[in-house]
Every structure is written in structure tokens, then in C-alpha cells.
Design a protein around this motif. Sequence first.
Motif, PDB file in Angstrom:
ATOM      1  N   VAL A  68      -1.660  13.509 -44.603  1.00 15.49           N
ATOM      2  CA  VAL A  68      -0.638  14.263 -45.320  1.00 15.49           C
ATOM      3  C   VAL A  68      -1.145  15.627 -45.773  1.00 15.49           C
ATOM      4  N   GLU A  69      -2.455  15.775 -45.944  1.00 14.80           N
ATOM      5  CA  GLU A  69      -2.996  17.059 -46.406  1.00 14.80           C
ATOM      6  C   GLU A  69      -2.820  18.163 -45.381  1.00 14.80           C
ATOM      7  N   HIS A  70      -2.512  17.807 -44.122  1.00 18.01           N
ATOM      8  CA  HIS A  70      -2.295  18.796 -43.071  1.00 18.01           C
ATOM      9  C   HIS A  70      -0.824  19.171 -42.914  1.00 18.01           C
ATOM     10  N   SER A  71       0.041  18.624 -43.765  1.00 19.78           N
ATOM     11  CA  SER A  71       1.476  18.835 -43.613  1.00 19.78           C
ATOM     12  C   SER A  71       1.989  19.970 -44.496  1.00 19.78           C
ATOM     13  N   ILE A  72       2.602  20.960 -43.858  1.00 15.85           N
ATOM     14  CA  ILE A  72       3.260  22.037 -44.590  1.00 15.85           C
ATOM     15  C   ILE A  72       4.451  21.485 -45.372  1.00 15.85           C
ATOM     16  N   LEU A  73       5.221  20.600 -44.744  1.00 19.36           N
ATOM     17  CA  LEU A  73       6.405  20.036 -45.388  1.00 19.36           C
ATOM     18  C   LEU A  73       6.050  19.239 -46.632  1.00 19.36           C
ATOM     19  N   ALA A  74       5.036  18.390 -46.529  1.00 15.52           N
ATOM     20  CA  ALA A  74       4.646  17.566 -47.675  1.00 15.52           C
ATOM     21  C   ALA A  74       4.070  18.421 -48.793  1.00 15.52           C
ATOM     22  N   THR A  75       3.237  19.396 -48.447  1.00 18.27           N
ATOM     23  CA  THR A  75       2.652  20.272 -49.467  1.00 18.27           C
ATOM     24  C   THR A  75       3.735  21.028 -50.209  1.00 18.27           C
ATOM     25  N   ALA A  76       4.692  21.580 -49.475  1.00 20.85           N
ATOM     26  CA  ALA A  76       5.776  22.332 -50.107  1.00 20.85           C
ATOM     27  C   ALA A  76       6.630  21.431 -50.996  1.00 20.85           C
ATOM     28  N   GLU A 130       3.912  14.992 -36.811  1.00 17.58           N
ATOM     29  CA  GLU A 130       2.886  14.356 -35.992  1.00 17.58           C
ATOM     30  C   GLU A 130       1.487  14.663 -36.505  1.00 17.58           C
ATOM     31  N   MET A 131       1.263  15.880 -36.979  1.00 17.77           N
ATOM     32  CA  MET A 131      -0.031  16.193 -37.593  1.00 17.77           C
ATOM     33  C   MET A 131      -0.290  15.282 -38.790  1.00 17.77           C
ATOM     34  N   ALA A 132       0.751  15.031 -39.586  1.00 13.86           N
ATOM     35  CA  ALA A 132       0.602  14.192 -40.772  1.00 13.86           C
ATOM     36  C   ALA A 132       0.442  12.720 -40.418  1.00 13.86           C
ATOM     37  N   LEU A 133       1.127  12.272 -39.373  1.00 13.87           N
ATOM     38  CA  LEU A 133       1.093  10.858 -39.001  1.00 13.87           C
ATOM     39  C   LEU A 133      -0.185  10.470 -38.274  1.00 13.87           C
ATOM     40  N   VAL A 134      -0.586  11.292 -37.288  1.00 17.84           N
ATOM     41  CA  VAL A 134      -1.708  10.906 -36.424  1.00 17.84           C
ATOM     42  C   VAL A 134      -2.812  11.955 -36.330  1.00 17.84           C
ATOM     43  N   GLY A 135      -2.641  13.093 -36.995  1.00 16.64           N
ATOM     44  CA  GLY A 135      -3.698  14.099 -36.995  1.00 16.64           C
ATOM     45  C   GLY A 135      -3.759  14.960 -35.758  1.00 16.64           C
ATOM     46  N   ARG A 136      -2.789  14.850 -34.865  1.00 19.07           N
ATOM     47  CA  ARG A 136      -2.730  15.698 -33.671  1.00 19.07           C
ATOM     48  C   ARG A 136      -1.288  15.735 -33.177  1.00 19.07           C
ATOM     49  N   THR A 137      -1.013  16.624 -32.212  1.00 16.96           N
ATOM     50  CA  THR A 137       0.350  16.784 -31.744  1.00 16.96           C
ATOM     51  C   THR A 137       0.348  17.340 -30.334  1.00 16.96           C
TER      52      THR A 137
END
Length: 298
Positions: free
Chosen positions: A146-154, A85-92
Motif C-alpha cells: 500500500v505504501e506504493h499507492s498514490i490513491l491510498a496515500t491521497a 496492481e502496484m499496491a496488490l502485488v508490487g508490480r504491473t
Amino acid sequence: MGKPWRPGGSFCEFLQSLPKPLAGWDFREAVERTAGAAAAGRTVLLGMGAHPIKVGLSPMVIDWLRAGILKGVALNGAGVIHDVEMALVGRTSEDVGPELHAGRFGMARETADFIHEAVRRGAGRESVGLGRAVGEALIEAEVPYVEHSILATAAELQIPVTVHVAIGTDIIHMHPSMDGAATGALSHTDFRIFCALVTRLAGGVYINLGSAVILPEVFLKAVAVAFNLGHDLRGLTTVAMDFLRPYRPEVNVVERPTAGIGRGFSFVGHHEILFPLFCAAVRERMHEGGMHADTHSH
């Protein structure tokens, strides 16, 4: 004794001003052990619940991933939801009370459909777990945050993020797109990957941040696998951080795995204050000592 703060000082001076008794000394030692392990190329792992993501700590985790400090991250199922949700919309997050009685709690379709589609596509791919499947899906979808995503960064850095799902605990399990077989298979692959990471914890560090049940139990079972296969975990450092001192983190993370072979630490405080302080202290210690995370495969 502690020293009063003088305005205009540096962060290093602040750390040096902290009193040394009790947690003051333990904090310094945990920082020293973590910085030393990272600089020596030893394994540093972070296991965390979803709440650290909700309160804005993803940038600290991502910084450690990019700096080469972390060799892996373990999440519970809710951690994936909040990361996506952080990656999709910037909040959760949502207001559970009113939404529950209105029949809307957890019913947002977009989050569930995105994760379940990533799981469906990842099913059957050899050695691909749930964390990698969702991380790659976020990259491929070119989501706006996407820059806020732990999953994407990893996934980008090829660092394992393992996801340990308990069926029925997460909102996405209520949705018709849920495939229990695929979810279970990918989560089991992640457990095997996590066990492999834990076998490399000799002289390394495991941090449990804000998971009171799932990850302490998973960590203990992975330690059991490591010992059963004859791996040496001497020099292991474990750190538990939470609002309280729950039973499982204290026993399954701090006490049992390190008994006679390492050192366990327990720190109590709000995630949004304690973890950034610890992360900054480790980075400062590495900078002060001219240390750099050794990313060479040992």
C-alpha cells in the motif's frame, strides 16, 4: 554557458551547472514558479497518464503529496489499474502482443474485481469519486504494498485524486463485474471535484505528465468551467512533459489556458528521467530558499 561536472559535487551545483539558453532557462523558471506556488499555499495539480506509474514514478508523486506540494492529482482510468496492481502485488503491466493473440490480454480477474467492487461500494456516497473510493478500499484491504499507492496515500491524507474514465479504453471494462453506470457516476463526481480544484489555480501550477489526449481535454473543459463561473486564473503556470509534443498538451495545456494571463512550458524527455529531475529540482529550490509547502487552507 554550462559548466563541466566536477565529481563529488552537490545536486544544487549540478542544477547551477546547466546551460541557461532555451530549455535550460525555461526549466529553471518552471521550477521557481512551482516551488514559489507551493510555498505560498497556492494550488499545484498533477495530471498524469498510466505510463509514469509503470516506470516507477509513484514514489516521487507520493513524496510531493506528503510534503504538501500537491493539492490534487488527476488520473486516467489506466492509472487506477496500474496503481492498484502496484499496491496488490508490487508490480504491473503485461506483454501485450503474445497475450493478445492468446486471448489473455487484460483478463486477470483480481485487478478488475478489486476495482469494480470498490466502485460498487462507492456508488451513492455523496461527494465520493472513483479515486477516493478505490484509495479507501486499498487502505481497508491492508494490501501488502500500500505504501506504493498514490490513491491510498491521497485517501489517507484527504487529498483529492480524480479519475477520468473513457469507457472502453481500459482492460477492466472487458470484465463481467464492470458496472458502467456506477463507473460513469463516480468519474463524473471526480470531474466536478477537478473543476473545483482548477478554479483555485490563480498563481498556481498545473503539470500534465504523459497524457496525450484524455487529461488535456479534461483540463481544458475544467478551465472553461472556471472562466464561465467568473474565476480569475491570472498567474497560472502550466507544464507539459512527454516523449513528444502532442497536439493536445501543447494547445490545451501550454497555450490556450495561459494566453494573456500566465505562462506555459513544454519539456520533452523520458518520464523516468525528466520528472524525477523536475521533482528534485523543486524540492532543492524550496530547501535552498528555506521554503516549506504551505498546507493552510487559503
